[in-house]
Design an enzyme around this catalytic site. Structure first.
Site, PDB file in Angstrom:
ATOM      1  N   ASN A 123       0.800  -1.231   0.000  1.00 41.03           N
ATOM      2  CA  ASN A 123       0.000   0.000   0.000  1.00 41.03           C
ATOM      3  C   ASN A 123       0.827   1.274   0.000  1.00 41.03           C
ATOM      4  O   ASN A 123       0.342   2.332  -0.413  1.00 41.03           O
ATOM      5  CB  ASN A 123      -0.923   0.017   1.227  1.00 41.03           C
ATOM      6  CG  ASN A 123      -2.092  -0.925   1.054  1.00 41.03           C
ATOM      7  OD1 ASN A 123      -2.363  -1.384  -0.047  1.00 41.03           O
ATOM      8  ND2 ASN A 123      -2.777  -1.220   2.143  1.00 41.03           N
ATOM      9  N   THR A 173      11.833 -18.186 -30.356  1.00 39.68           N
ATOM     10  CA  THR A 173      10.410 -18.119 -30.044  1.00 39.68           C
ATOM     11  C   THR A 173       9.621 -18.351 -31.324  1.00 39.68           C
ATOM     12  O   THR A 173       9.860 -17.688 -32.331  1.00 39.68           O
ATOM     13  CB  THR A 173      10.045 -16.749 -29.461  1.00 39.68           C
ATOM     14  OG1 THR A 173      10.913 -16.462 -28.366  1.00 39.68           O
ATOM     15  CG2 THR A 173       8.606 -16.726 -28.994  1.00 39.68           C
ATOM     16  N   LYS A 175       6.956 -18.086 -34.066  1.00 40.17           N
ATOM     17  CA  LYS A 175       6.073 -17.034 -34.559  1.00 40.17           C
ATOM     18  C   LYS A 175       5.260 -17.575 -35.737  1.00 40.17           C
ATOM     19  O   LYS A 175       5.725 -18.473 -36.421  1.00 40.17           O
ATOM     20  CB  LYS A 175       6.899 -15.816 -34.998  1.00 40.17           C
ATOM     21  CG  LYS A 175       7.872 -15.286 -33.955  1.00 40.17           C
ATOM     22  CD  LYS A 175       7.168 -14.590 -32.821  1.00 40.17           C
ATOM     23  CE  LYS A 175       8.202 -14.002 -31.833  1.00 40.17           C
ATOM     24  NZ  LYS A 175       7.559 -13.275 -30.731  1.00 40.17           N
ATOM     25  N   ASP A 203       5.530 -18.623 -27.004  1.00 39.22           N
ATOM     26  CA  ASP A 203       5.459 -17.223 -26.616  1.00 39.22           C
ATOM     27  C   ASP A 203       4.703 -17.125 -25.300  1.00 39.22           C
ATOM     28  O   ASP A 203       3.961 -18.034 -24.909  1.00 39.22           O
ATOM     29  CB  ASP A 203       4.796 -16.384 -27.702  1.00 39.22           C
ATOM     30  CG  ASP A 203       5.483 -15.040 -27.881  1.00 39.22           C
ATOM     31  OD1 ASP A 203       5.633 -14.338 -26.861  1.00 39.22           O
ATOM     32  OD2 ASP A 203       5.879 -14.705 -29.001  1.00 39.22           O
ATOM     33  N   HIS A 294       9.412 -16.368 -18.205  1.00 41.22           N
ATOM     34  CA  HIS A 294       9.186 -15.157 -18.991  1.00 41.22           C
ATOM     35  C   HIS A 294       8.718 -14.052 -18.054  1.00 41.22           C
ATOM     36  O   HIS A 294       8.019 -14.305 -17.075  1.00 41.22           O
ATOM     37  CB  HIS A 294       8.156 -15.396 -20.093  1.00 41.22           C
ATOM     38  CG  HIS A 294       8.165 -14.320 -21.135  1.00 41.22           C
ATOM     39  ND1 HIS A 294       7.553 -13.100 -20.947  1.00 41.22           N
ATOM     40  CD2 HIS A 294       8.729 -14.271 -22.359  1.00 41.22           C
ATOM     41  CE1 HIS A 294       7.749 -12.353 -22.022  1.00 41.22           C
ATOM     42  NE2 HIS A 294       8.458 -13.035 -22.902  1.00 41.22           N
TER      43      HIS A 294
END
EC number: 4.1.1.39
Length: 479
Positions: A123, A173, A175, A203, A294
């Protein structure tokens, strides 16, 4: 009133609000070896003195509240309170300063990053007296570090499992990150692995969507791993993302990966949460799985210089919580990353003992007391022309991960993987022969192109690609 019912109020308790600095600003305090130490970048609201703001941070992140309460008399504040013990100005910033706070170890549950962060970055970051607040660094004492398992295996055990030594590991990675069917996804994995990569990767947002459910992806990727291993004679892996909506589902996916016999799984540790991450890390150690981490969402927390939390803190937290790899920026690619700052937290991930070094953003000496190290992963907008710089910057104990820099090769995935492997082997050989990668890097790559048509094609495609944008989060004193 009998002695048994006597209250604090009857013996001098005074209700009301008092300045934080009267209790929580203690410049005479000498820190203990067991204290957790924090360095905060504080920007007070106009009219709030630095000492009051620093004391407010110490109070609101430990035992304090906005008013005096009678139950303070039922415990020992002197034993449990956080203390702002030093304040220093920030060069070039008139409205900011660094407040150092010491926290007694008894404030924190053993082995819980979740509990530690709930106090230290809870907080207090919404406190109205502060215009902005950033946690720059933490010193984790050995007494607290020893309550954590840390990474499931660590750098040396991973190298032994993979039988790969003397060079960075290579990854990619897959794609497009979303939209492929499981079978086509597995085909892309196979092409990359047979071309010479050590790993391919889900990913971060590949979980279990309608176009590709997790179980199908795991099966086709396992097939790709075993087929490429048989053809190349090398151990291969694919980071199977076990991140899920519940901890139970996450562990179920990790169990299935173990049953398939694959070497590594993956987790998004910030979106998944530290409790989930630590649970998965414990499972991975118990069951022989490596764990790739990640850092999706990190820039929401760490990119702005005056508010949030620096990634070096998130990196330390990850080493405590558990992970064998973690993404750490590239310095040279498309994602944010100052060189000296990046090298600072890379050392904090890998080394057992790191000295204080403000020139690299390290505020405290950190002793990890033999907690296993984490491999930094360089990923994001990198290609073969970056290979000399990446090899020089990150060294052998790293993972260099090329997504578009592999799959974007004009001849396909496997030739893209070949190009990256040839470039890496050329850089490692040149370094071992005593050549300076920082000076001769381009020449080393051009020489390798003469006997690798795949590398020559890659160099032609990416020769003009640059990501020349200034770093937002620079170290203090940099222009």
């Amino acid at each position: 009133m009998s002695p048994q019912t006597e209250t604090k109020a009857s013996v001098g308790f005074k209700a009301g609000v008092k300045e934080y600095k009267l209790t929580y600003y203690t410049p005479e305090y000498e820190t203990k070896d067991t204290d957790i130490l924090a360095a905060f970048r504080v920007t007070p609201q106009p009219g709030v003195p630095p000492e009051e703001a620093g004391a407010a941070v110490a109070a609101e992140s430990s035992t304090g509240t906005w008013t005096t309460v009678w139950t303070d008399g039922l415990t020992s504040l002197d034993r449990y309170k956080g203390r702002c013990y030093h304040i220093e100005p920030v060069p070039g910033e008139e409205t900011q300063f660094i407040a150092y706070v010491a926290y007694p170890l008894d404030l924190f549950e053993e082995g819980s990053v979740t509990n530690m962060f709930t106090s230290i970055v809870g907080n207090v970051f919404g406190f109205k007296a502060l215009a902005a607040l950033r946690l720059e660094d933490l010193r984790i004492p050995p007494a607290y570090t020893k309550t954590f398992q840390g990474p499931p295996h660590g750098i040396q055990v991973e190298r032994d499992k993979l039988n790969k030594y003397g060079r960075p590991l290579l990854g990619c990675t897959i794609k497009p990150k979303l939209g492929l069917s499981a079978k086509n996804y597995g085909r892309a994995v196979y092409e990359c692995l047979r071309g010479g990569l050590d790993f391919t990767k889900d990913d971060e947002n590949v979980n279990s969507q309608p176009f590709m459910r997790w179980r199908d992806r795991f099966l086709f990727c396992a097939e790709a791993i075993y087929k490429s291993q048989a053809e190349t004679g090398e151990i291969k892996g694919h980071y199977l993302n076990a991140t899920a909506g519940t901890c139970e589902e996450m562990i179920k996916r990790a169990v299935f990966a173990r049953e398939l016999g694959v070497p590594i799984v993956m987790h998004d540790y910030l979106t998944g949460g530290f409790t989930a991450n630590t649970s998965l890390a414990h499972y991975c150690r118990d069951n022989g799985l490596l764990l790739h981490i990640h850092r999706a969402m990190h820039a929401v927390i760490d990119r702005q210089k005056n508010h949030g939390m620096h990634f070096r803190v998130l990196a330390k937290a990850l080493r405590l919580s558990g992970g064998d790899h973690v993404h750490a920026g590239t310095v040279v690619g498309k994602l944010e990353g100052d060189r000296e700052s990046t090298l600072g937290f890379v050392d904090l991930l890998r080394d057992d003992y790191v000295e204080k070094d403000r020139s690299r953003g390290i505020f405290f000496t950190q002793d990890w007391v033999s907690l296993p190290g984490v491999l930094p992963v360089a990923s994001g907008g990198i290609h073969v022309w970056h290979m000399p710089a990446l090899t020089e910057i990150f060294g052998d104990d790293s993972v260099l991960q090329f997504g578009g820099g592999t799959l974007g090769h004009p001849w396909g995935n496997a030739p893209g993987a070949v190009a990256n492997r040839v470039a890496l082997e050329a850089c490692v050989q040149a370094r071992n022969e005593g050549r300076d990668l920082a000076v001769e890097g381009n020449e080393i790559i051009r020489e390798a192109c003469k006997w690798s048509p795949e590398l020559a094609a890659a160099c032609e495609v990416w020769k003009e690609i640059r990501f020349n944008f200034p770093t937002v989060d620079k170290l203090d004193g940099q222009e």
